[in-house]
Write an enzyme that holds these catalytic residues in place. Structure first.
Site, PDB file in Angstrom:
ATOM      1  N   GLN A 159       0.855  -1.185   0.000  1.00  0.00           N
ATOM      2  CA  GLN A 159       0.000   0.000   0.000  1.00  0.00           C
ATOM      3  C   GLN A 159       0.892   1.236   0.000  1.00  0.00           C
ATOM      4  O   GLN A 159       1.426   1.622   1.034  1.00  0.00           O
ATOM      5  CB  GLN A 159      -0.917  -0.025   1.222  1.00  0.00           C
ATOM      6  N   ARG A 205      -4.147   4.225   4.712  1.00  0.00           N
ATOM      7  CA  ARG A 205      -3.553   4.897   3.569  1.00  0.00           C
ATOM      8  C   ARG A 205      -4.083   4.275   2.285  1.00  0.00           C
ATOM      9  O   ARG A 205      -4.648   3.183   2.287  1.00  0.00           O
ATOM     10  CB  ARG A 205      -2.042   4.806   3.618  1.00  0.00           C
ATOM     11  N   ALA A 210     -11.494   2.623   5.220  1.00  0.00           N
ATOM     12  CA  ALA A 210     -10.565   1.785   4.460  1.00  0.00           C
ATOM     13  C   ALA A 210      -9.825   2.577   3.381  1.00  0.00           C
ATOM     14  O   ALA A 210     -10.087   3.767   3.174  1.00  0.00           O
ATOM     15  CB  ALA A 210     -11.319   0.623   3.849  1.00  0.00           C
ATOM     16  N   HIS A 211      -8.946   1.903   2.677  1.00  0.00           N
ATOM     17  CA  HIS A 211      -8.092   2.591   1.702  1.00  0.00           C
ATOM     18  C   HIS A 211      -8.889   3.160   0.525  1.00  0.00           C
ATOM     19  O   HIS A 211      -9.858   2.584   0.085  1.00  0.00           O
ATOM     20  CB  HIS A 211      -6.953   1.700   1.208  1.00  0.00           C
ATOM     21  N   ASN A 212      -8.414   4.310   0.078  1.00  0.00           N
ATOM     22  CA  ASN A 212      -8.957   4.987  -1.106  1.00  0.00           C
ATOM     23  C   ASN A 212     -10.355   5.551  -0.907  1.00  0.00           C
ATOM     24  O   ASN A 212     -10.972   6.026  -1.869  1.00  0.00           O
ATOM     25  CB  ASN A 212      -8.961   4.047  -2.319  1.00  0.00           C
TER      26      ASN A 212
END
Lengths: 371, 371, 371
Positions: B222, B242, B263-265
């Protein structure tokens, strides 16, 4: 903002591809201009900058190539052939598996970052004289390693990790900042533990007090252990409790996302993956290669077979003996619609009775009903 | 037990009102006895003590005034006029917006408390020589500030905070004890981060291994960042991951309660507020000015419009393009009733078929059915 | 792997039984071979090794006795009589309450472990000169004790605990590593707090901004306290917020599992127990002796009576005034079945209308319908 390498550290494109491609994918530069660029990072088609490399893995995103400002783009020869004749501004890297090549490049950049982290044992760490710290171990500031703990070779502990008495961490593991292991916790090699993880806290075990103290709870001391396999990753603020008497056990290759709760005496089979916010209650056994969607809840004392897939938000309240996908989520809707329909739920059994009565009484009786 | 100022620190009532009222509300003391009291704290009508100030914001609570032992009470001129002629024991403070005046007073007491906290950089903090610590920054014991991190002017870090390499914290922010930022995390000015918050841990990204290793998972490193706006507050033990490649992004003025998982994004628009225990899965975009009720779950890869309001405990599993309130909660009831009704749920589709058959067969056919 | 005592520390069987049995259970060794074994640990019938003691509490497990390799087994005289004549390899300990005897033995082993932990105040701890540390207190490495805090006699703080200004911890409490108390938090005697617990963070209180700033949020400073009774245990990564104005209050003997969230101004009665991942929203009052199943959600501003039992995964969204068991969980099933049935939920109100119409129109009208 993705982290970029400083220019002197950035590899030339061919060098990067060679170093990242540790599995020997076919991968060839169809370069069309000099000089070869130095690559400082990796980005998506829309966001990669002029010193970054990007990739096209999903054919639906091919339209984005026209706007891509990356230094280089990885794509399949097939995708490359369907593009227009206008030569792109980016270097073309042809590869049969662009997504896998992306994963390899991401790993390369992350390995590079980690390799540049400080090494050695920070003087502020408090390490018991009976702990065994093997070769090549890094221990960050303010860590605490208690009596008899073992940190195997090549393992890295970020700042403020705590390793309880007699706990063992396998080789080449990575503990990010602020991971807590209670006493007697074993975790295998190549594990990755994120910040806020707590391993080996007491399971929730209480017995009702008898007699005059009825209503109060007596603690069942939790004296079992916690044994975690190799290649396990555990996300931020996830907790896994120690066993009451026997061990809590997590298999090899298990992946747990953030804020998961695994209770005492749970057993999780190899390669099972759980998304964030899942709770698994005590003594439940989950098979291998299962996937558990986010915010699902698994009740205690159950057995789930191998290859069971649970949708997010589902409460599993009984054994699941057959592989497959299982779901139980209340569909959402506009609030007023939900109100109207939810009001009928407490009458469902009655509705069924009323329907049956109509079936029995009506002209189509004997024909209409099927249960 | 609310914290009270020591008597020498406690301001006289007029002084307190003047200092707290930074927005210039109309606010007047209708005092009726000397001497002016010194105010040591702020309390509710039922619990404020003789050295505290209280307020009446909700007319339904006017009955509590008779029992109120506070030194002073803030209320509207209208509420004051409806009270009986008996002079109260408390000083009367008239204000057209008692609730806002309460908020200002609470802020005053909290600012006072914070202003008295120790300042400066504690010698036990470990600060990399390449980190930039601006003017007026306070750093508590056992903090760790890694290479290249930036702490802007006026920001305060409680004990044991960790700021990863290259992370940036804007001016006048407040990090309570034990906040963890991974590397490359950016957070704006005037942010408030509570204990146990973890920002920038790896998102949950794995690809199934091919061939002989099928069943196992390959980690997708990530390497994206995490960018958080100004005036954001994040509650205890909340985690924000991230990005995988691009950044996770949280807008200005966003308020996140405790134990939330982002969560990511994920992208969250300005001024959106989420109550505790919410989970937002990867790559979902949430609009501005949304409110998400506690323990709700938002699936991944969705788009929620601006001004969407989700009730607590609701699972959002598809896009929401229209502002409004959305709900999906199974109504609770006595266990036996629930059992009876829940048993019908697996037959709902069949019940509908049976009903349709009756409609088709019955005397009212053509008239009774409406779908 | 359960932690075993080193042989020189391990007590002889009669000695162990005498020391563990602090409540005077009837408990007698029906030994049949010499020498008396030294007991290094406690295990289940299937997993106890040759230096461990085990027990038979559940008659259904009597079959496991044949395979048991333990040094000694505790069982009732009745269970003992029903066994075959073959003398067992293990020493026989007869006791009328084997489960309670197991609990006592587990407590003995845990007390023994704790008694061997390092004592005293570690030099790396940062303790404000105005804090009061009473006799027999142990404070681990990297703890921070702020101004005016009080740690009562006999209490033990593991590594990296933080006790905010003016907070008070009662006597004989056990804080595992990395517990965080904000300022002004009071917790009673004999409490057990697990790693990652955060007590006294700000409640989630914001008021909508008026006028030109509409859409943004103004923080309501949280200046209330948090008061927790005696004999309370709080699990890993659980958070309990301070009050907005009055206190958040948790009664005596309350047991909270891991990753629970208790919001501001909540009141929890004595001896109530909550399993993991429960969320309780602001200002809700929960009675005494309640049990709340894992992953349940209790909305804000509710009142739950004494002796209310909530099943796991249930959303409590209105007051509960009658003791009893309450449930509201969507039953899970195979995904395709769920899809088919869930699709009918948005039509439930309509289905009821259609059924009513058939009842009104059909030949059995007046007889079939019952509501």
């Amino acid at each position: 903002m993705p982290v970029l390498l400083a220019p002197p550290e950035a590899p030339l494109l061919p060098e990067l591809l060679r170093e990242a491609n540790v599995v020997g994918l076919d991968c060839e530069i169809a370069a069309f201009h000099e000089p070869m660029p130095r690559i400082r990072g990796l980005g998506s088609l829309l966001h990669a900058g002029e010193t970054e490399i990007s990739f096209l893995a999903n054919p639906k995103l091919a339209d984005q190539l026209a706007q891509c400002r990356a230094a280089a783009v990885i794509l399949t020869p097939e995708a490359w052939q369907t593009l227009s004749d206008t030569p792109p501004t980016w270097h073309v890297v042809l590869c049969s598996q662009p997504y896998l090549m992306y994963a390899l490049l991401a790993q390369w950049f992350d390995r590079h970052r980690i390799a540049n982290l400080p090494t050695g044992i920070h003087p502020s760490a408090v390490i018991h004289e009976s702990a065994r710290i093997e070769a090549g171990v890094s221990i960050g500031p303010h860590c605490v390693i208690e009596a008899g703990a073992v940190i195997a070779a090549g393992t890295r502990l970020g700042p403020a990790c705590i390793v309880g008495a007699g706990s063992v961490i396998g080789a080449d593991s990575l503990l990010h900042a602020r991971v807590t292991l209670y006493h007697g916790v074993h975790i295998g090699a190549r594990s990755i533990l994120h910040s806020g993880v707590v391993l080996g806290a007491d399971g929730f075990g209480f017995a009702p007090m008898p007699g005059e103290q009825a209503g109060a709870w007596a603690k069942i001391a939790q004296i079992g252990g916690l044994v975690i396999g190799d290649d396990v990753e555990i996300g931020a603020n996830t907790t896994v409790d120690r066993g009451a008497l026997d061990d809590t056990r997590i298999g090899n290759g298990v992946k747990l996302d953030n804020q998961i709760m695994v209770a005492h005496n749970v057993v999780i089979g190899d390669h099972t993956a759980m998304a964030a916010c899942v709770g698994v209650a005590g003594s439940t056994q989950i098979g291998s290669r299962c996937t558990i969607g986010g915010a699902s809840m698994i009740s205690g004392h159950l057995v789930l077979a191998d290859d069971v897939h649970v949708s997010g938000g589902t409460a599993i309240t009984s054994n699941v003996s057959k592989p497959g996908r299982y779901t139980g989520v209340f569909p959402f809707g506009e609030h007023r619609d939900w109100q109207r329909n939810a009001a009928v739920l407490p009458q469902l059994a009655q509705l069924r009775r009323r329907l049956r009565r109509l079936e029995d009484a009506g002209p189509a009786a004997g024909q209409a009903k099927d249960s």
